[in-house]
Design an enzyme around this catalytic site. Sequence first.
Site, mmCIF file in Angstrom:
data_model
loop_
_atom_site.group_PDB
_atom_site.id
_atom_site.type_symbol
_atom_site.label_atom_id
_atom_site.label_comp_id
_atom_site.label_asym_id
_atom_site.label_seq_id
_atom_site.Cartn_x
_atom_site.Cartn_y
_atom_site.Cartn_z
ATOM 1 N N LYS A 229 0.815 -1.218 0.000
ATOM 2 C CA LYS A 229 0.000 0.000 0.000
ATOM 3 C C LYS A 229 0.848 1.268 0.000
ATOM 4 C CE LYS A 229 -4.364 -1.806 1.479
ATOM 5 N NZ LYS A 229 -5.318 -2.018 2.565
ATOM 6 N N ARG A 263 -3.151 -9.809 5.574
ATOM 7 C CA ARG A 263 -3.653 -9.962 4.198
ATOM 8 C C ARG A 263 -2.551 -9.478 3.257
ATOM 9 N NH1 ARG A 263 -6.014 -6.652 0.464
ATOM 10 N NH2 ARG A 263 -7.657 -7.558 -0.839
HETATM 11 N N1 HH2 Z 1 -7.417 -3.674 1.288
HETATM 12 C C1 HH2 Z 1 -7.827 -3.748 0.014
HETATM 13 C C2 HH2 Z 1 -8.920 -4.530 -0.347
HETATM 14 N N2 HH2 Z 1 -9.592 -5.247 0.578
HETATM 15 N N3 HH2 Z 1 -9.861 -5.916 2.811
HETATM 16 C C3 HH2 Z 1 -9.490 -5.858 4.086
HETATM 17 N N4 HH2 Z 1 -10.151 -6.540 5.024
HETATM 18 N N5 HH2 Z 1 -8.416 -5.093 4.495
HETATM 19 C C4 HH2 Z 1 -7.707 -4.352 3.614
HETATM 20 O O1 HH2 Z 1 -6.764 -3.648 4.032
HETATM 21 C C5 HH2 Z 1 -8.084 -4.390 2.233
HETATM 22 C C6 HH2 Z 1 -9.190 -5.200 1.869
HETATM 23 C C7 HH2 Z 1 -7.120 -2.958 -1.013
HETATM 24 O O2 HH2 Z 1 -5.994 -3.623 -1.387
HETATM 25 P P1 HH2 Z 1 -5.281 -3.214 -2.732
HETATM 26 O O3 HH2 Z 1 -3.841 -3.464 -2.554
HETATM 27 O O4 HH2 Z 1 -5.716 -1.874 -3.119
HETATM 28 O O5 HH2 Z 1 -5.888 -4.113 -3.830
HETATM 29 P P2 HH2 Z 1 -5.960 -5.641 -3.928
HETATM 30 O O6 HH2 Z 1 -6.223 -6.165 -2.596
HETATM 31 O O7 HH2 Z 1 -7.092 -5.876 -4.803
HETATM 32 O O8 HH2 Z 1 -4.677 -6.085 -4.505
#
Ligand code: HH2
Length: 295
Positions: A229, A263
């Site tokens: 991020k 995650r």
């Molecule tokens: N962050 C993203 C998406 N879903 N869910 C939870 N519970 N916590 C998070 O921090 C979270 C989430 C966004 O992640 P991003 O890196 O923008 O995209 P992606 O996960 O699709 O690779």
Amino acid sequence: MDGIPAASSRVLRCGRFAVDLSRPRVMGIVNLTPDSFSDGGLHRATADAIAHAMRLIEEGADLIDVGAESTRPGAVDVAVEEEWSRLAPFMLAMRDAPVPISVDTRKPQVMARALDSGASMINDVAGFATANARRAVVSSGCALCVMHMQGEPATMQRAPRYDDVVAEVAAFLSGQVALLIADGVAADRIVVDPGFGFGKTFDHNLALLRRLDALVALGRPVLVGLSRKGMIGTLTGRPTNDRMAGSVAAALAAVASGAAIVRVHDVAATVDALRVWSAVRSRSTDEPVLASGLF
Ligand code: HH2
């Protein structure tokens, strides 16, 4: 382990699984949004996503989180049918997966279909804020990730404001947990997540990571998503695809503060780091990782 609060010793009820949270768990990210698979049509993207999920499981992912709507800052909404058409073939292929499949969605209709298709967890970045979202999940046995977000993805990073970000995020999460429990959801199905990057500046994110103990104190397992991020980019000066080391460090920092689930995109590296960290933290000298630690 010393210093790790009680929440980490719980078992998370997660559909047909019971996830033992006595050690930190890794949730691998699988993305079904078209911008993640620039070449090829939907079929190719789905096949790639299934192969990717299987690879993450081999690398040691304890759960898989699949999303079909981007929630990145500035992302626009996807219609229910479009989101489900991306998810359906993946869910079918993963129906007998050896680990829980979590579906990352804000839409009650998609939650309901995902649960019918074998999802073990629903991850709602809007924190089950609507009665319809809560109704969609209450009678299932799935786990629920309640995340905090200020605003909507399209605009959330324009001007996030808090008087006290840690207190406000904690208050929202505890309020949503209370609502879910009042609706009939057993507490051992619920995890909470501060939602790094969701309507938060760099300073807000850092404050939340530094004070993760305040969220752990809510008594539910804490899930964190820091992988690749913007906060990692700000600290390291590196572009999205070159943030693995920073992301692993952030995952370790979160786990050291009591996070139960991380995650991540880079499962293998995170699993290795957590193994080393856990061995160092462990008081037992007969851990296999130590026995094999000779040249
Ligand atoms: N962050 C993203 C998406 N879903 N869910 C939870 N519970 N916590 C998070 O921090 C979270 C989430 C966004 O992640 P991003 O890196 O923008 O995209 P992606 O996960 O699709 O690779």
